[in-house]
Design an enzyme around this catalytic site. Structure first.
Site, mmCIF file in Angstrom:
data_model
loop_
_atom_site.group_PDB
_atom_site.id
_atom_site.type_symbol
_atom_site.label_atom_id
_atom_site.label_comp_id
_atom_site.label_asym_id
_atom_site.label_seq_id
_atom_site.Cartn_x
_atom_site.Cartn_y
_atom_site.Cartn_z
ATOM 1 N N GLU A 43 -2.059 17.078 1.833
ATOM 2 C CA GLU A 43 -1.933 18.250 2.709
ATOM 3 C C GLU A 43 -1.682 19.493 1.869
ATOM 4 O OE1 GLU A 43 1.708 18.633 5.072
ATOM 5 O OE2 GLU A 43 2.206 16.601 4.463
ATOM 6 N N CYS A 51 1.430 14.177 6.266
ATOM 7 C CA CYS A 51 1.820 13.120 5.315
ATOM 8 C C CYS A 51 1.140 11.790 5.616
ATOM 9 C CB CYS A 51 3.331 12.928 5.334
ATOM 10 S SG CYS A 51 4.239 14.440 5.049
ATOM 11 N N HIS A 109 8.116 6.422 5.441
ATOM 12 C CA HIS A 109 7.817 7.745 4.895
ATOM 13 C C HIS A 109 9.182 8.396 4.656
ATOM 14 C CE1 HIS A 109 6.600 11.783 4.303
ATOM 15 N NE2 HIS A 109 7.054 12.211 5.471
HETATM 16 N N1 CAA Z 1 28.960 16.005 2.891
HETATM 17 C C1 CAA Z 1 28.216 14.980 3.402
HETATM 18 N N2 CAA Z 1 27.241 15.189 4.333
HETATM 19 C C2 CAA Z 1 27.013 16.470 4.751
HETATM 20 C C3 CAA Z 1 27.763 17.555 4.261
HETATM 21 C C4 CAA Z 1 28.770 17.285 3.282
HETATM 22 N N3 CAA Z 1 29.515 18.262 2.734
HETATM 23 N N4 CAA Z 1 27.309 18.671 4.846
HETATM 24 C C5 CAA Z 1 26.313 18.300 5.695
HETATM 25 N N5 CAA Z 1 26.138 16.970 5.629
HETATM 26 C C6 CAA Z 1 25.153 16.137 6.338
HETATM 27 C C7 CAA Z 1 24.984 16.503 7.805
HETATM 28 O O1 CAA Z 1 25.982 15.929 8.612
HETATM 29 C C8 CAA Z 1 23.596 15.931 8.061
HETATM 30 O O2 CAA Z 1 23.680 14.550 8.203
HETATM 31 P P1 CAA Z 1 23.297 13.862 9.613
HETATM 32 O O3 CAA Z 1 21.895 14.301 9.916
HETATM 33 O O4 CAA Z 1 23.412 12.420 9.337
HETATM 34 O O5 CAA Z 1 24.255 14.390 10.601
HETATM 35 C C9 CAA Z 1 22.865 16.169 6.736
HETATM 36 O O6 CAA Z 1 23.889 16.401 5.758
HETATM 37 C C10 CAA Z 1 21.931 17.361 6.764
HETATM 38 O O7 CAA Z 1 22.658 18.419 7.278
HETATM 39 P P2 CAA Z 1 21.987 19.479 8.245
HETATM 40 O O8 CAA Z 1 21.189 18.804 9.316
HETATM 41 O O9 CAA Z 1 23.018 20.462 8.658
HETATM 42 O O10 CAA Z 1 20.956 20.140 7.203
HETATM 43 P P3 CAA Z 1 19.955 21.325 7.360
HETATM 44 O O11 CAA Z 1 20.250 22.176 8.519
HETATM 45 O O12 CAA Z 1 19.895 21.959 6.023
HETATM 46 O O13 CAA Z 1 18.555 20.625 7.701
HETATM 47 C C11 CAA Z 1 16.576 19.365 7.306
HETATM 48 C C12 CAA Z 1 18.083 19.416 7.115
HETATM 49 C C13 CAA Z 1 16.211 19.673 8.761
HETATM 50 C C14 CAA Z 1 16.067 18.002 6.964
HETATM 51 C C15 CAA Z 1 15.923 20.443 6.368
HETATM 52 O O14 CAA Z 1 16.166 20.068 5.054
HETATM 53 C C16 CAA Z 1 14.438 20.586 6.578
HETATM 54 O O15 CAA Z 1 13.980 21.371 7.404
HETATM 55 N N6 CAA Z 1 13.632 19.834 5.806
HETATM 56 C C17 CAA Z 1 12.184 19.869 5.865
HETATM 57 C C18 CAA Z 1 11.606 19.161 7.069
HETATM 58 C C19 CAA Z 1 11.692 17.673 6.980
HETATM 59 O O16 CAA Z 1 11.805 17.068 5.926
HETATM 60 N N7 CAA Z 1 11.563 17.001 8.134
HETATM 61 C C20 CAA Z 1 11.538 15.569 8.175
HETATM 62 C C21 CAA Z 1 10.709 15.043 9.321
HETATM 63 S S1 CAA Z 1 9.078 15.747 9.250
HETATM 64 C C22 CAA Z 1 8.248 14.753 8.162
HETATM 65 O O17 CAA Z 1 8.635 13.657 7.916
HETATM 66 C C23 CAA Z 1 7.020 15.296 7.528
HETATM 67 C C24 CAA Z 1 7.358 15.797 6.184
HETATM 68 O O18 CAA Z 1 7.336 15.053 5.210
HETATM 69 C C25 CAA Z 1 7.730 17.201 6.036
#
Ligand code: CAA
Length: 392
Positions: A79, A111, A233
């Site tokens: 992609e 993906c 994945h």
């Molecule tokens: N210690 C331990 N854990 C902590 C922490 C700390 N100090 N602070 C936060 N966390 C945990 C949170 O509790 C959370 O865990 P849970 O989901 O188990 O509750 C985790 O860390 C992530 O925290 P947030 O959700 O607050 O993180 P974020 O707002 O930064 O978003 C994300 C995370 C949405 C994955 C972001 O990184 C993102 O947008 N990533 C890209 C999109 C993606 O990968 N999507 C996946 C599905 S889509 C797909 O599969 C296709 C692809 O490849 C892109």
């Protein structure tokens, strides 16, 4: 006829960023990335590496002269294509000197593309039993400096040789798939970075998993206990763990639970050090599992969950064959991972985000001396990408 994965290779750039360095620099608690996402490092590609050079390098690791004479189809799933028209596999066909009477194409669906490629390869060999098909999953996941997805970036490529009587695993032809027209992650033609609805994308990934898994079990009259491992994945490893937990029945027996958890841990080792490689991420999980698990045996079944945003997903399974372990690389962690160069955050920002700018005549020349990968993009000449084999 048994058709499946005969060889599997992997390539990643020589540079990486420690995810704790990124967290500290961005003012984020490192545990959020290392525990919350279970991500440890991220592969960083310079401008001279792209889906072509990485894909060719992954294939170079596994192909011999006989393969190059018998391959009659090359499929690249990606992609992060480098051209809107020409398929990356055409460049790869040339870099690897594969015999001319071959078909070369590129498949896109986020993906998921390489999973469709595997199925196409299986059907091709069913009709032409002496053929070999090269399926390559190659991507560079780049969300941008200080973006929400920055900690889940990565770069790399997995190459698989598909043939009859494979030496690693048989494809079981039990695939179940699903399509939903939703916008969780997409990249319009005018944008170099994807748009992502992060939280929604994780929910959709999990919902597509549970619904497809239930349908898969029903269609194939199978049970979770039929599997010794499930590969996911892995946009980041924690999502795979959530996936595993979401399909483990409450009354699953302890041995199955323990085996699946142990093998899940083996399956995420490489992704934890590479990051997301989109189409290749599922197959990197498979490679990590096969190379790092000491308990898997011939005859064991592995289920695989492929997910491509947008969204298309698929569940299918493989059965390991006798001698599979002798046909994968030993000591990849020591040989490949520990020889990479660790970058500072400033170096990562410079290397990963340096864009290609061509002059008015469509020319650009790159500094390639530091690039020790087997193939590299040397220049753009009159708007044409010029790749070279590294002679060092
Ligand atoms: N210690 C331990 N854990 C902590 C922490 C700390 N100090 N602070 C936060 N966390 C945990 C949170 O509790 C959370 O865990 P849970 O989901 O188990 O509750 C985790 O860390 C992530 O925290 P947030 O959700 O607050 O993180 P974020 O707002 O930064 O978003 C994300 C995370 C949405 C994955 C972001 O990184 C993102 O947008 N990533 C890209 C999109 C993606 O990968 N999507 C996946 C599905 S889509 C797909 O599969 C296709 C692809 O490849 C892109």
């Amino acid at each position: 006829m048994n058709i499946g994965i005969d060889k599997i290779g992997f390539a990643m750039p020589n540079y990486y960023l420690d995810i704790k360095d990124l967290a500290e620099n961005r003012g984020i608690e490192p545990d959020k990335f290392t525990k919350g996402l279970m991500q440890l490092e991220m592969s960083v590609a310079p401008r001279t590496q792209d889906i072509v050079t990485l894909g060719a390098a992954a294939a170079l690791e596994i192909l011999d002269d006989e393969d190059k004479q018998l391959i009659d189809m090359i499929i690249v799933g990606s992609e992060t294509g480098i051209d809107q028209s020409k398929a990356a596999s055409v460049f790869i066909h040339s870099l690897l000197a594969i015999q001319p009477f071959a078909r070369s194409i590129e498949i896109k669906q986020a993906c998921y593309g390489a999973t469709a490629g595997l199925e196409m390869a299986r059907n091709h060999i069913k009709n032409r039993p002496n053929s070999r098909v090269l399926v390559i999953a190659s991507d560079i996941a780049k969300y941008g400096v200080k973006s929400g997805g920055e900690s889940t970036q990565g770069a790399g490529s997995v190459a698989m040789l598909i043939k009859k009587d494979p030496k690693i695993a048989i494809l079981n032809n039990d695939n179940v798939y699903q399509t939903r027209d939703l916008m969780d992650f997409w990249r319009p033609n005018y944008s170099i970075y994807p748009y992502v609805d992060g939280k929604f994308s994780t929910q959709l990934y999990l919902d597509c998993l549970t619904t497809t898994w239930n349908q898969y079990l029903k269609t194939n009259n199978k049970d979770i206990e039929d599997f010794k491992a499930i590969c996911f994945h892995l946009p980041f490893p924690k999502l795979g763990l959530k996936g595993l937990n979401s399909i483990l029945p409450e009354d699953v027996n302890n041995d199955t639970k323990e085996t699946l958890n142990k093998n899940f841990n083996n399956s995420i080792i490489y992704s934890q050090k590479v990051g997301n490689i989109y189409t290749g991420s599922l197959f990197l999980s498979l490679l990590s599992l096969i190379e790092q698990s000491n308990t898997l045996k011939a005859g064991d079944n592995i289920a695989l969950y492929s997910y491509g945003s947008g969204a298309v997903c698929e569940i299918f399974s493989l059965t390991l064959v006798k001698g599979f372990k002798e046909n994968v690389k030993e000591n990849r962690l020591e040989k490949d991972f520990s020889t990479r160069t660790r970058l500072s955050v400033a170096e990562y920002e410079d290397i990963f985000f340096k864009t290609i700018e061509v002059d008015n005549d469509g020319n650009a020349i790159f500094e390639t001396n530091n690039d020790k990968m087997p193939f590299k993009l040397e220049k753009i000449e009159n708007h044409k990408r010029i790749y070279v084999k590294n002679n060092k």
